[in-house]
Design an enzyme around this catalytic site. Structure first.
Site, PDB file in Angstrom:
ATOM      1  N   GLU A   1      52.900  15.548  12.299  1.00  0.00           N
ATOM      2  CA  GLU A   1      53.456  16.151  11.081  1.00  0.00           C
ATOM      3  C   GLU A   1      52.332  16.645  10.180  1.00  0.00           C
ATOM      4  O   GLU A   1      51.447  15.865   9.809  1.00  0.00           O
ATOM      5  CB  GLU A   1      54.307  15.117  10.343  1.00  0.00           C
TER       6      GLU A   1
ATOM      7  N   LYS B   1      63.852   8.437   7.223  1.00  0.00           N
ATOM      8  CA  LYS B   1      62.524   7.977   6.839  1.00  0.00           C
ATOM      9  C   LYS B   1      62.687   7.061   5.630  1.00  0.00           C
ATOM     10  O   LYS B   1      63.066   7.525   4.552  1.00  0.00           O
ATOM     11  CB  LYS B   1      61.663   9.205   6.508  1.00  0.00           C
TER      12      LYS B   1
ATOM     13  N   GLY C   1      50.238   7.598   7.571  1.00  0.00           N
ATOM     14  CA  GLY C   1      49.490   8.619   6.868  1.00  0.00           C
ATOM     15  C   GLY C   1      48.013   8.315   6.743  1.00  0.00           C
ATOM     16  O   GLY C   1      47.252   8.397   7.705  1.00  0.00           O
ATOM     17  N   SER C   2      47.585   7.918   5.543  1.00  0.00           N
ATOM     18  CA  SER C   2      46.152   7.804   5.258  1.00  0.00           C
ATOM     19  C   SER C   2      45.457   6.714   6.068  1.00  0.00           C
ATOM     20  O   SER C   2      44.238   6.745   6.235  1.00  0.00           O
ATOM     21  CB  SER C   2      45.920   7.567   3.763  1.00  0.00           C
TER      22      SER C   2
ATOM     23  N   THR D   1      56.801  17.061   3.822  1.00  0.00           N
ATOM     24  CA  THR D   1      56.940  17.485   2.429  1.00  0.00           C
ATOM     25  C   THR D   1      57.680  18.820   2.360  1.00  0.00           C
ATOM     26  O   THR D   1      57.289  19.739   1.636  1.00  0.00           O
ATOM     27  CB  THR D   1      55.571  17.563   1.714  1.00  0.00           C
TER      28      THR D   1
ATOM     29  N   GLY E   1      52.310   2.459   3.639  1.00  0.00           N
ATOM     30  CA  GLY E   1      51.711   1.133   3.699  1.00  0.00           C
ATOM     31  C   GLY E   1      51.783   0.460   5.058  1.00  0.00           C
ATOM     32  O   GLY E   1      51.542  -0.743   5.164  1.00  0.00           O
TER      33      GLY E   1
ATOM     34  N   ARG F   1      48.238  14.773   6.310  1.00  0.00           N
ATOM     35  CA  ARG F   1      48.143  15.419   4.998  1.00  0.00           C
ATOM     36  C   ARG F   1      46.708  15.824   4.706  1.00  0.00           C
ATOM     37  O   ARG F   1      45.790  15.014   4.770  1.00  0.00           O
ATOM     38  CB  ARG F   1      48.651  14.474   3.904  1.00  0.00           C
TER      39      ARG F   1
END
Length: 213
Positions: free
Chosen positions: A45, A133, A183-184, A73, A163, A22
């Site tokens: 992704e 997911k 993700g992050s 998304t 998380g 992202r």
């Protein structure tokens, strides 16, 4: 001929971790992609709320033809068609939208909709989802994964997202999680490719440890 589903299953066998990029820009895409693929990632992704996401997806597709590169998304059937036109075969969403899942299935794409309840999970599979997911995973637990897998069709790919860290993967994996979306903890805007590679290697090592034990 290798299909998108073949590529997905091959990637899951190798390292079932989806890199959620992202905020990735086209300028960053090649170096970040190199870092991830070098660490063993084959599922990439780029969420559509990133800058010029379709351009980044096209760049990654060209650079890593053996990987499954797609969009996250994805909220509408129109977006599914746009992603398909960009050469992608992977659709990931934070929610379950029957039109999105059905359109992806019609186009022969891999679809991983976000679900938070058994009702959504069964609805997504009935609409043609490739896998599920579990999102957000912070609101669930490994016990939820175990309970769902007791009633879902055998072999359903179930991937918690949200998380996930190298230190908490074992419990999810022991409950039966097929893999994870990350993700992050793996990538965020401004993070260097070298740092992405270091973290990607940690996630890969944690997964491989969970498989061995």
């Amino acid at each position: 001929m290798t299909t998108a589903l073949d590529t997905f299953h091959a990637a899951v066998r190798q390292l079932p971790l989806v890199a959620i990029l992202r905020g990735l820009t086209p300028a960053e895409a090649p170096a970040v992609g190199d870092a991830l693929v070098d660490a063993g990632f084959q599922l990439l992704e780029v969420p559509l709320n990133s800058p010029q996401p379709l351009e980044s997806i096209a760049l990654l597709r060209q650079r890593f033809p053996a990987a499954l590169v797609g969009a996250g998304t994805v909220l509408t059937a129109k977006q599914v068609r746009e992603v398909h036109a960009a050469g992608s075969a992977l659709i990931v969403a934070p929610n379950f939208n029957a039109e999105v899942v059905a359109e992806a299935a019609r186009l022969g794409m891999v679809s991983l909709p976000g679900v938070a309840t058994p009702t959504e999970a069964f609805g997504a599979l009935a609409s043609g989802a490739t896998g599920l997911k579990l999102f957000p995973a912070e609101a669930a637990s490994p016990a939820v994964v175990k309970a769902w897998l007791a009633v879902l069709p055998k072999g359903t790919p179930l991937m918690p997202v949200g998380g996930i860290t190298p230190t908490n993967m074992d419990a999810w994996r022991a409950a039966g999680a097929t893999g994870f979306g990350i993700g992050s903890a793996l990538y965020k805007p401004g993070k260097s490719a070298a740092a992405v590679r270091d973290d990607a290697l940690q996630f890969a090592a944690a997964w491989n440890h969970a498989v061995r034990t």
